[in-house]
Design a protein around this motif. Structure first.
Motif, short mmCIF file in Angstrom:
data_model
loop_
_atom_site.label_atom_id
_atom_site.label_comp_id
_atom_site.label_asym_id
_atom_site.label_seq_id
_atom_site.Cartn_x
_atom_site.Cartn_y
_atom_site.Cartn_z
N GLY A 65 -9.61 -49.34 88.14
CA GLY A 65 -9.21 -50.75 88.02
C GLY A 65 -8.08 -50.93 87.03
O GLY A 65 -7.11 -51.65 87.28
N LYS A 66 -8.16 -50.25 85.91
CA LYS A 66 -7.10 -50.29 84.88
C LYS A 66 -5.79 -49.74 85.44
O LYS A 66 -4.71 -50.32 85.24
N LEU A 67 -5.88 -48.62 86.14
CA LEU A 67 -4.66 -47.99 86.67
C LEU A 67 -3.99 -48.89 87.72
O LEU A 67 -2.76 -48.92 87.83
N LYS A 68 -4.80 -49.63 88.46
CA LYS A 68 -4.25 -50.57 89.44
C LYS A 68 -3.63 -51.77 88.72
O LYS A 68 -2.48 -52.14 88.99
N ARG A 69 -4.39 -52.34 87.82
CA ARG A 69 -3.95 -53.58 87.14
C ARG A 69 -2.71 -53.34 86.28
O ARG A 69 -1.74 -54.08 86.34
N ASP A 70 -2.75 -52.32 85.45
CA ASP A 70 -1.65 -52.09 84.50
C ASP A 70 -0.48 -51.35 85.13
O ASP A 70 0.66 -51.55 84.72
N ASN A 71 -0.76 -50.43 86.03
CA ASN A 71 0.29 -49.50 86.48
C ASN A 71 0.57 -49.55 87.98
O ASN A 71 1.37 -48.76 88.47
N ASN A 72 -0.16 -50.43 88.68
CA ASN A 72 -0.03 -50.53 90.14
C ASN A 72 -0.24 -49.19 90.84
O ASN A 72 0.47 -48.83 91.78
N LEU A 73 -1.22 -48.44 90.36
CA LEU A 73 -1.52 -47.12 90.92
C LEU A 73 -2.87 -47.16 91.63
O LEU A 73 -3.84 -47.70 91.09
N ASP A 74 -2.90 -46.57 92.81
CA ASP A 74 -4.16 -46.53 93.56
C ASP A 74 -4.80 -45.15 93.43
O ASP A 74 -4.24 -44.16 93.91
N TYR A 75 -5.92 -45.11 92.75
CA TYR A 75 -6.70 -43.88 92.68
C TYR A 75 -8.14 -44.24 92.99
O TYR A 75 -8.61 -45.30 92.59
N SER A 76 -8.82 -43.33 93.67
CA SER A 76 -10.24 -43.59 93.85
C SER A 76 -10.99 -42.78 92.79
O SER A 76 -10.44 -41.82 92.23
N PRO A 77 -12.23 -43.16 92.48
CA PRO A 77 -12.97 -42.45 91.43
C PRO A 77 -13.01 -40.93 91.63
O PRO A 77 -13.06 -40.19 90.66
N LYS A 78 -12.92 -40.46 92.86
CA LYS A 78 -12.99 -39.00 93.05
C LYS A 78 -11.71 -38.28 92.61
O LYS A 78 -11.68 -37.05 92.53
N ASN A 79 -10.69 -39.03 92.29
CA ASN A 79 -9.44 -38.44 91.79
C ASN A 79 -9.39 -38.44 90.25
O ASN A 79 -8.36 -38.08 89.66
N ILE A 80 -10.48 -38.91 89.63
CA ILE A 80 -10.47 -39.15 88.18
C ILE A 80 -11.51 -38.27 87.50
O ILE A 80 -12.62 -38.11 88.02
N VAL A 81 -11.15 -37.70 86.34
CA VAL A 81 -12.15 -36.99 85.52
C VAL A 81 -12.05 -37.53 84.09
O VAL A 81 -10.96 -37.63 83.53
N VAL A 82 -13.21 -37.84 83.52
CA VAL A 82 -13.27 -38.34 82.15
C VAL A 82 -13.72 -37.19 81.24
O VAL A 82 -14.66 -36.46 81.58
N SER A 83 -13.04 -37.06 80.10
CA SER A 83 -13.35 -35.94 79.19
C SER A 83 -13.44 -36.43 77.74
O SER A 83 -13.31 -37.62 77.48
N ASN A 84 -13.60 -35.47 76.84
CA ASN A 84 -13.76 -35.81 75.41
C ASN A 84 -12.40 -35.95 74.73
O ASN A 84 -12.04 -35.16 73.86
N GLY A 85 -11.66 -36.95 75.11
CA GLY A 85 -10.32 -37.18 74.55
C GLY A 85 -9.27 -36.67 75.52
O GLY A 85 -9.52 -35.78 76.35
N ALA A 86 -8.06 -37.23 75.37
CA ALA A 86 -6.95 -36.81 76.25
C ALA A 86 -6.57 -35.36 75.98
O ALA A 86 -6.10 -34.66 76.88
N LYS A 87 -6.78 -34.90 74.75
CA LYS A 87 -6.48 -33.50 74.44
C LYS A 87 -7.35 -32.58 75.28
O LYS A 87 -6.89 -31.57 75.80
N HIS A 88 -8.60 -32.96 75.43
CA HIS A 88 -9.53 -32.19 76.27
C HIS A 88 -9.08 -32.24 77.73
O HIS A 88 -9.09 -31.22 78.44
N SER A 89 -8.67 -33.42 78.17
CA SER A 89 -8.16 -33.54 79.55
C SER A 89 -6.98 -32.60 79.75
O SER A 89 -6.91 -31.85 80.74
N LEU A 90 -6.03 -32.63 78.80
CA LEU A 90 -4.82 -31.80 78.93
C LEU A 90 -5.18 -30.32 78.92
O LEU A 90 -4.68 -29.54 79.73
#
Ligand SMILES: Cc1ncc(COP(=O)(O)O)c(C=O)c1O
Length: 390
Positions: A78-103
């Motif tokens: 929802g944030k990515l759509k609202r702020d950035n006009n980007l369409d992602y579904s939850p299966k394209n997203i992974v949440v981690s322990n900080g962006a450093k961990h994501s990177l």
């Protein structure tokens, strides 16, 4: 005992090392003024705290899905759509322990021996180390101060090879504060067309821009959407550094699947309580608080930039985003480590040497400290620079 070759390829984070030195001086009773911090000194928005407390009271204690709860991933989409006009579904997203961990995990699943990672320099300390740790070659590509230290299409073209796996774009940038415009990103996108290069777009300072518009790399064109992995988190914009929450979204579902596999065998899900609270940080309820913090940062930016600009021998890059001034001290001293250590020893001011960001002759000072500290510290820096000139 022999340590692994992997860990030998990685250097310790210089920003953390300077902060440690400052703590040691403080413990020894010396007054220090710390401008090395990469974290806001603001409190977390009340609504976020309340959600965390409610999660604790409702015993939201168990493991969640490894890549984050459906509810949180929906809030991120929802944030990515609202702020950035980007369409992602939850299966394209992974949440981690900080962006450093994501990177880190993105480098782990994407970068291999023989691969090249283009990193425009000056660059945040961890990008080259993460690439090297995973066996890839960090291709640090020097950018020019007259271009605001942003990589140009020509420079990108020259750095590209058939081994290029990833191009890292940090906008707003740590350490320079530069922000790429839509046109600049589009021009870089044109260079990448027809190549296999992926883009890791680190957008963690997205909300902290001053008088310019932030543009999300993946929102520029269909081609960039397909090749870009958007990384973001709550540390900088919502002052939630210690809560450790970051995420990424990638058009290619395979990337989310691979990172989820890695995370399942290493850290499992990010903290359940933080995940609950993060929804309030992302769904608009904290927007007013986020904007209040941004305005305070903007005032501090103007204050710090005005004061540093008056010092003979120092030349700051005017930052359009993030919360750092990147300052040339080349007219006084070439070696940034010598400059920062001397400044700390003689005047008690902690800044970060540019060499940590692959850029000699500069230091980075954070303006994520309160106004009084900024003023006092810059007064000390002025005395220090005066001493250098004589
Ligand atoms: C450019 C950049 N990216 C990512 C991060 C990581 O942030 P966190 O792991 O706290 O989400 C930082 C933190 O200093 C940063 O400056």
């Amino acid at each position: 005992m022999t340590l692994s070759a992997r860990i030998g390829r990685m250097e310790e984070s210089l920003t953390l090392a300077m902060a440690q030195k400052a703590r040691e001086l403080k413990a020894a009773g010396r007054e220090t003024l710390n401008l090395s911090a990469g974290e806001p000194n603001f409190d977390v928005p009340q609504v976020v705290k309340e959600e965390a407390i409610a999660a604790i009271n409702s015993a939201f204690n168990k493991y969640t899905a490894v890549s984050g709860t459906d509810e949180l991933k929906a809030a991120i989409a929802g944030k990515l759509k609202r702020d950035n006009n980007l369409d992602y579904s939850p299966k394209n997203i992974v949440v981690s322990n900080g962006a450093k961990h994501s990177l880190f995990q993105l480098f782990a699943v994407l970068a291999d021996f023989g691969d090249e990672v283009i990193i425009p320099a000056p660059a945040w300390v961890s990008y080259p180390e993460m690439a090297r740790y995973h066996g890839a070659k960090a291709v640090l590509t020097q950018t020019k101060s007259e271009n605001g230290f942003k990589i140009t299409p020509k420079e990108l073209e020259a750095a590209l090879s058939d081994k290029t796996k990833i191009v890292v774009i940090g906008s707003p940038s740590n350490p320079t504060g530069s922000v790429y415009s839509r046109d600049e990103l589009a021009a870089l996108g044109e260079v990448l067309k027809g190549t296999k290069a992926l883009v890791i777009s680190d957008e963690i300072y997205e909300k902290l821009v001053y008088g310019v518009k932030f543009s999300a790399c993946a929102s520029i064109s269909r081609d960039l959407y397909e090749r870009t992995i958007t990384v973001n988190g709550l540390s900088k914009s919502v002052a939630m550094t210690g809560w450790r929450l970051g995420y990424f979204a990638a058009a290619d579902e395979q990337i989310a699947k691979a990172v989820t596999k890695l995370q399942s065998q290493s850290t499992t899900n990010p903290c359940s309580i933080v995940q609950k609270a993060a929804i309030a940080a992302l769904d608009g309820r904290a927007d007013k608080d986020i904007e209040t913090m941004r305005r305070r940062f903007e005032k501090r930016r103007d204050l710090a930039l005005g004061l540093i600009s008056k010092i003979d021998g120092l030349k700051p890059i005017a930052p359009d985003g993030a919360f750092y001034l990147f300052v040339s001290h080349e007219a006084l001293e070439k070696d940034s480590t010598a400059f920062c250590l001397k400044l700390l020893d003689e005047y008690g001011v902690v800044c970060t040497p540019g060499i940590g960001f692959s850029q000699e002759g500069y230091f980075r000072m954070s303006f994520a400290a309160n106004e009084e500290v900024i003023e006092k510290a810059i007064a000390q820096i002025a005395k220090f620079a005066d001493g250098y000139r004589r």
